[in-house]
Design a protein around this motif. Structure first.
Motif, PDB file in Angstrom:
ATOM      1  N   LEU A   5       0.848  -1.185   0.000  1.00 15.19           N
ATOM      2  CA  LEU A   5       0.000   0.000   0.000  1.00 15.19           C
ATOM      3  C   LEU A   5       0.887   1.239   0.000  1.00 15.19           C
ATOM      4  O   LEU A   5       1.768   1.378   0.860  1.00 15.19           O
ATOM      5  CB  LEU A   5      -0.883   0.001   1.255  1.00 15.19           C
ATOM      6  CG  LEU A   5      -1.988   1.058   1.343  1.00 15.19           C
ATOM      7  CD1 LEU A   5      -3.029   0.846   0.263  1.00 15.19           C
ATOM      8  CD2 LEU A   5      -2.647   1.023   2.718  1.00 15.19           C
ATOM      9  N   VAL A   6       0.694   2.107  -0.984  1.00 15.19           N
ATOM     10  CA  VAL A   6       1.496   3.327  -1.064  1.00 15.19           C
ATOM     11  C   VAL A   6       0.578   4.540  -1.173  1.00 15.19           C
ATOM     12  O   VAL A   6      -0.595   4.426  -1.526  1.00 15.19           O
ATOM     13  CB  VAL A   6       2.473   3.315  -2.266  1.00 15.19           C
ATOM     14  CG1 VAL A   6       3.482   2.213  -2.121  1.00 15.19           C
ATOM     15  CG2 VAL A   6       1.727   3.194  -3.585  1.00 15.19           C
ATOM     16  N   GLY A   7       1.152   5.688  -0.877  1.00 12.00           N
ATOM     17  CA  GLY A   7       0.397   6.931  -0.955  1.00 12.00           C
ATOM     18  C   GLY A   7       1.078   7.981  -0.102  1.00 12.00           C
ATOM     19  O   GLY A   7       1.859   7.652   0.805  1.00 12.00           O
ATOM     20  N   LYS A  13      -3.429   5.896   4.676  1.00  8.46           N
ATOM     21  CA  LYS A  13      -2.888   4.547   4.505  1.00  8.46           C
ATOM     22  C   LYS A  13      -3.121   3.659   5.716  1.00  8.46           C
ATOM     23  O   LYS A  13      -3.535   2.509   5.584  1.00  8.46           O
ATOM     24  CB  LYS A  13      -1.382   4.617   4.199  1.00  8.46           C
ATOM     25  CG  LYS A  13      -1.036   5.165   2.834  1.00  8.46           C
ATOM     26  CD  LYS A  13       0.421   4.962   2.519  1.00  8.46           C
ATOM     27  CE  LYS A  13       1.347   5.646   3.501  1.00  8.46           C
ATOM     28  NZ  LYS A  13       1.158   7.121   3.546  1.00  8.46           N
ATOM     29  N   GLN A  16      -6.849   2.657   5.960  1.00  5.79           N
ATOM     30  CA  GLN A  16      -7.227   1.730   4.895  1.00  5.79           C
ATOM     31  C   GLN A  16      -6.527   0.387   5.053  1.00  5.79           C
ATOM     32  O   GLN A  16      -7.116  -0.668   4.788  1.00  5.79           O
ATOM     33  CB  GLN A  16      -6.917   2.343   3.529  1.00  5.79           C
ATOM     34  CG  GLN A  16      -7.860   3.457   3.112  1.00  5.79           C
ATOM     35  CD  GLN A  16      -9.311   3.017   3.118  1.00  5.79           C
ATOM     36  OE1 GLN A  16      -9.647   1.894   2.741  1.00  5.79           O
ATOM     37  NE2 GLN A  16     -10.191   3.903   3.568  1.00  5.79           N
ATOM     38  N   ALA A  17      -5.275   0.410   5.481  1.00  8.43           N
ATOM     39  CA  ALA A  17      -4.535  -0.840   5.657  1.00  8.43           C
ATOM     40  C   ALA A  17      -5.241  -1.747   6.659  1.00  8.43           C
ATOM     41  O   ALA A  17      -5.377  -2.951   6.432  1.00  8.43           O
ATOM     42  CB  ALA A  17      -3.109  -0.544   6.121  1.00  8.43           C
ATOM     43  N   SER A  30       3.061  -2.878   9.232  1.00  4.15           N
ATOM     44  CA  SER A  30       3.465  -1.480   9.046  1.00  4.15           C
ATOM     45  C   SER A  30       4.884  -1.279   9.563  1.00  4.15           C
ATOM     46  O   SER A  30       5.302  -1.917  10.535  1.00  4.15           O
ATOM     47  CB  SER A  30       2.511  -0.533   9.771  1.00  4.15           C
ATOM     48  OG  SER A  30       2.810  -0.451  11.147  1.00  4.15           O
ATOM     49  N   ASP A  84       2.566  -1.743   4.691  1.00  5.21           N
ATOM     50  CA  ASP A  84       2.228  -0.330   4.821  1.00  5.21           C
ATOM     51  C   ASP A  84       3.464   0.425   5.319  1.00  5.21           C
ATOM     52  O   ASP A  84       3.884   0.235   6.459  1.00  5.21           O
ATOM     53  CB  ASP A  84       1.056  -0.203   5.807  1.00  5.21           C
ATOM     54  CG  ASP A  84       0.810   1.208   6.312  1.00  5.21           C
ATOM     55  OD1 ASP A  84       1.247   2.158   5.651  1.00  5.21           O
ATOM     56  OD2 ASP A  84       0.163   1.344   7.379  1.00  5.21           O
ATOM     57  N   ASP A 112      -2.171   2.189  -4.921  1.00  6.20           N
ATOM     58  CA  ASP A 112      -1.687   3.568  -4.855  1.00  6.20           C
ATOM     59  C   ASP A 112      -2.852   4.484  -4.493  1.00  6.20           C
ATOM     60  O   ASP A 112      -3.751   4.718  -5.300  1.00  6.20           O
ATOM     61  CB  ASP A 112      -1.091   3.960  -6.216  1.00  6.20           C
ATOM     62  CG  ASP A 112      -0.733   5.435  -6.303  1.00  6.20           C
ATOM     63  OD1 ASP A 112      -0.459   6.045  -5.249  1.00  6.20           O
ATOM     64  OD2 ASP A 112      -0.729   5.970  -7.425  1.00  6.20           O
ATOM     65  N   LEU A 113      -2.868   4.976  -3.249  1.00  9.05           N
ATOM     66  CA  LEU A 113      -3.928   5.872  -2.793  1.00  9.05           C
ATOM     67  C   LEU A 113      -3.636   7.288  -3.276  1.00  9.05           C
ATOM     68  O   LEU A 113      -2.608   7.867  -2.915  1.00  9.05           O
ATOM     69  CB  LEU A 113      -4.033   5.862  -1.262  1.00  9.05           C
ATOM     70  CG  LEU A 113      -4.388   4.527  -0.595  1.00  9.05           C
ATOM     71  CD1 LEU A 113      -4.539   4.724   0.911  1.00  9.05           C
ATOM     72  CD2 LEU A 113      -5.664   3.950  -1.184  1.00  9.05           C
TER      73      LEU A 113
END
Length: 217
Positions: A5-7, A13, A16-17, A30, A84, A112-113
């Motif tokens: 998960l990136v952003g 993040k 949402q994670a 994380s 994350d 990709d957020l």
């Protein structure tokens, strides 16, 4: 599923994670949790990381990579995980690919957020924290207190953290664009990137991500 998960900072993040990992029944791994766990348990990697942090230095990639490798090898991650905060740069992404390849595994997707930069600044710079209890968090626009500068819960003073000012947020975004954003192109070349619009309610963003993952299966 094995997901990265990136952003940018402020994209949601962490929130949402947690939701995505729960929906997919895979562990949420994380970077922050990895560091806290290793330092708290005084593992060799934790002691090494702390030695750098105590000096105000960045923890070298190889230490972060070793922590991530150790965590991904635990039993609950055997059938998937959601990363994350790792990888944070292309070198770490290459190391992750190498680790997975050695085990005969690969990533399934990189989420990709995406959030407009001005919205990120608004989200973070508007945060106000209670001095009495940092768990009490308000927002100047989205969740304002009933009385300006006063916590609704305990009456404590609300303040803006130094790293939440607009100037600091924009500097954090510059670091993200320079160091982390290049991994999106790295993974796009592998046809792994799924872009998710991260504006809206938390459950709406989660639903978009879940739909995108199912569509890519």
């Amino acid at each position: 599923m094995r997901i990265v998960l990136v952003g940018p900072p402020g994209a949601g993040k962490g929130t949402q994670a947690a939701f995505l990992a729960g929906n997919l029944s895979i562990p949420h791994i994380s970077t922050g949790d990895l560091f806290r766990a290793n330092i708290g348990q005084q593992t060799e990697l934790g002691k090494l990381a702390k030695s750098y942090m105590d000096k105000g230095d960045l923890v070298p990639d190889e230490v972060t990579i070793a922590m991530a490798k150790d965590r991904m090898e635990q039993a609950d991650a055997a059938h998937g995980f959601l990363l994350d905060g790792f990888p944070r740069n292309v070198s770490q992404a290459e190391a992750l690919d190498g680790m997975l390849s050695e085990s005969g595994m690969k990533l399934d997707a990189v989420l990709d957020l995406e959030v407009p930069e001005d919205e990120i600044v608004k989200r973070i710079a508007g945060r106000r924290i209670c001095r009495k209890d940092s768990a009490h968090v308000f927002h100047a626009t989205y969740n304002p207190p009933k009385a300006d500068g006063v916590c609704d819960v305990c009456g404590g003073e609300l303040y803006q953290r130094d790293d939440d000012t607009e100037d600091t947020v924009r500097k954090r975004l510059e670091v993200y664009h320079t160091q982390t954003e290049p991994i999106i192109d790295y993974y796009r070349a592998q046809d792994l990137v799924v872009t998710i619009e991260a504006l809206g309610k938390v459950d709406e963003v989660t639903a978009r991500a879940m739909s995108a993952l199912k569509a890519g299966e």
